[in-house]
Design an enzyme around this catalytic site. Structure first.
Site, PDB file in Angstrom:
ATOM      1  N   ASP A   4       1.880  -5.836   6.052  1.00 23.01           N
ATOM      2  CA  ASP A   4       1.961  -4.963   4.885  1.00 23.01           C
ATOM      3  C   ASP A   4       3.371  -4.355   4.880  1.00 23.01           C
ATOM      4  O   ASP A   4       4.065  -4.380   5.907  1.00 23.01           O
ATOM      5  CB  ASP A   4       0.883  -3.869   5.005  1.00 23.01           C
ATOM      6  CG  ASP A   4       1.051  -2.788   3.973  1.00 23.01           C
ATOM      7  OD1 ASP A   4       1.099  -3.131   2.776  1.00 23.01           O
ATOM      8  OD2 ASP A   4       1.124  -1.600   4.356  1.00 23.01           O
ATOM      9  N   ASP A   6       4.693  -1.106   2.699  1.00 24.20           N
ATOM     10  CA  ASP A   6       4.809   0.363   2.635  1.00 24.20           C
ATOM     11  C   ASP A   6       3.836   1.037   3.597  1.00 24.20           C
ATOM     12  O   ASP A   6       2.643   0.740   3.597  1.00 24.20           O
ATOM     13  CB  ASP A   6       4.532   0.834   1.209  1.00 24.20           C
ATOM     14  CG  ASP A   6       5.574   0.323   0.238  1.00 24.20           C
ATOM     15  OD1 ASP A   6       6.599   0.984   0.080  1.00 24.20           O
ATOM     16  OD2 ASP A   6       5.362  -0.769  -0.335  1.00 24.20           O
ATOM     17  N   ASP A 182      -1.740  -0.337   6.741  1.00 25.80           N
ATOM     18  CA  ASP A 182      -2.070   1.083   6.883  1.00 25.80           C
ATOM     19  C   ASP A 182      -3.087   1.584   5.882  1.00 25.80           C
ATOM     20  O   ASP A 182      -3.682   2.648   6.072  1.00 25.80           O
ATOM     21  CB  ASP A 182      -0.797   1.933   6.722  1.00 25.80           C
ATOM     22  CG  ASP A 182      -0.268   1.874   5.304  1.00 25.80           C
ATOM     23  OD1 ASP A 182      -0.017   0.749   4.822  1.00 25.80           O
ATOM     24  OD2 ASP A 182      -0.132   2.938   4.672  1.00 25.80           O
TER      25      ASP A 182
HETATM   26 MG   LIG Z   1       0.745  -0.019   3.019  1.00 24.28          MG
END
Ligand SMILES: [Mg+2]
Length: 233
Positions: A4, A6, A182
């Site tokens: 991922d 960000d 996240d």
């Molecule tokens: Mg992310």
């Protein structure tokens, strides 16, 4: 290696358009990719075009817009069937954002993201507006509550389906996948990676998750990648 962007490789900024990858990250990803025969892929909620902007001048195999856009290592596309987000719905969101300073609207392949990072007091108003939009655009879409963002996205794709697609192509096929992410939208990815006997890693605050491993923040992800792959080149 599925990553991922960000909140995993790069810290959040107030405006998603301000995020840009530093040279050390781009170099490190390049080296890591080489160490894995090119089996490194970015899996982002951003559009493919925006991921390329963030990582300029590097181009990685990428799933953009939560898997609505899939670019294979040889540059070919393997996008799932398109579900267009109705223009009338997008215009209503534009009007909503115009009336509420601090909100940022992002048009996505088949959807729209409403960012309230600069106006967190508008969270409830944004949630309500996006629920109204969802009931208008119908059951081919779903609403995702991310970090200071609400997103309407087609049901036909998610990050897990994107990873599963990559796993059917060289050089990913037959290998053990790792996915680091996240956000709530990364849970689909964790699930698929677990099903493939792979390694699922949650970044950030501990919460209920499908991920089996944990790294505390972006810096820890970068240190781990560096120590895992750079030494092998
Ligand atoms: Mg992310």
């Amino acid at each position: 290696m599925f990553l991922d962007v960000d909140g995993t490789l790069l810290d959040f900024r107030e405006h998603p358009g301000d995020v840009i990858a530093d040279h050390s990250l781009i170099d490190m990803l390049g080296h890591s990719s080489k160490a894995m025969s090119g089996a490194l892929c970015l899996i982002s909620g951003r559009s493919l075009e925006d991921v390329d902007r963030v990582f300029t001048p590097a181009i990685f195999p990428t799933a953009g817009a939560h898997g609505a856009e899939i670019r294979l290592p040889d540059g070919r596309r393997a996008d799932p069937p398109e579900v267009p987000f109705p223009e009338s719905a997008f215009e209503k969101l534009v009007a909503f954002v115009d009336a509420h300073p601090g909100l940022v609207l992002e048009k996505k392949h088949g959807g729209a993201s409403l960012h309230y990072r600069r106006a967190p007091q508008l969270a409830d108003a944004c949630r309500q507006r996006m629920h109204e939009m969802l009931s208008e655009v119908g059951d081919r879409f779903r609403l995702i509550a991310g970090k200071l963002v609400f997103e309407i996205t087609p049901n036909t794709h998610d990050k897990g389906k994107a990873i599963a697609t990559f796993m059917t192509y060289e050089p990913f096929e037959g290998r053990r996948p790792v996915f680091i992410g996240d956000d709530i939208t990364d849970e689909d990815g964790f699930r698929i990676v677990n099903e493939h006997g792979g390694v699922s890693v949650l970044v950030g605050e501990r919460r209920e998750t499908e991920a089996r491993f944990y790294l505390p923040n972006v810096a820890a992800v970068r240190t781990w990648l560096r120590s895992s792959f750079i030494a092998q080149v």
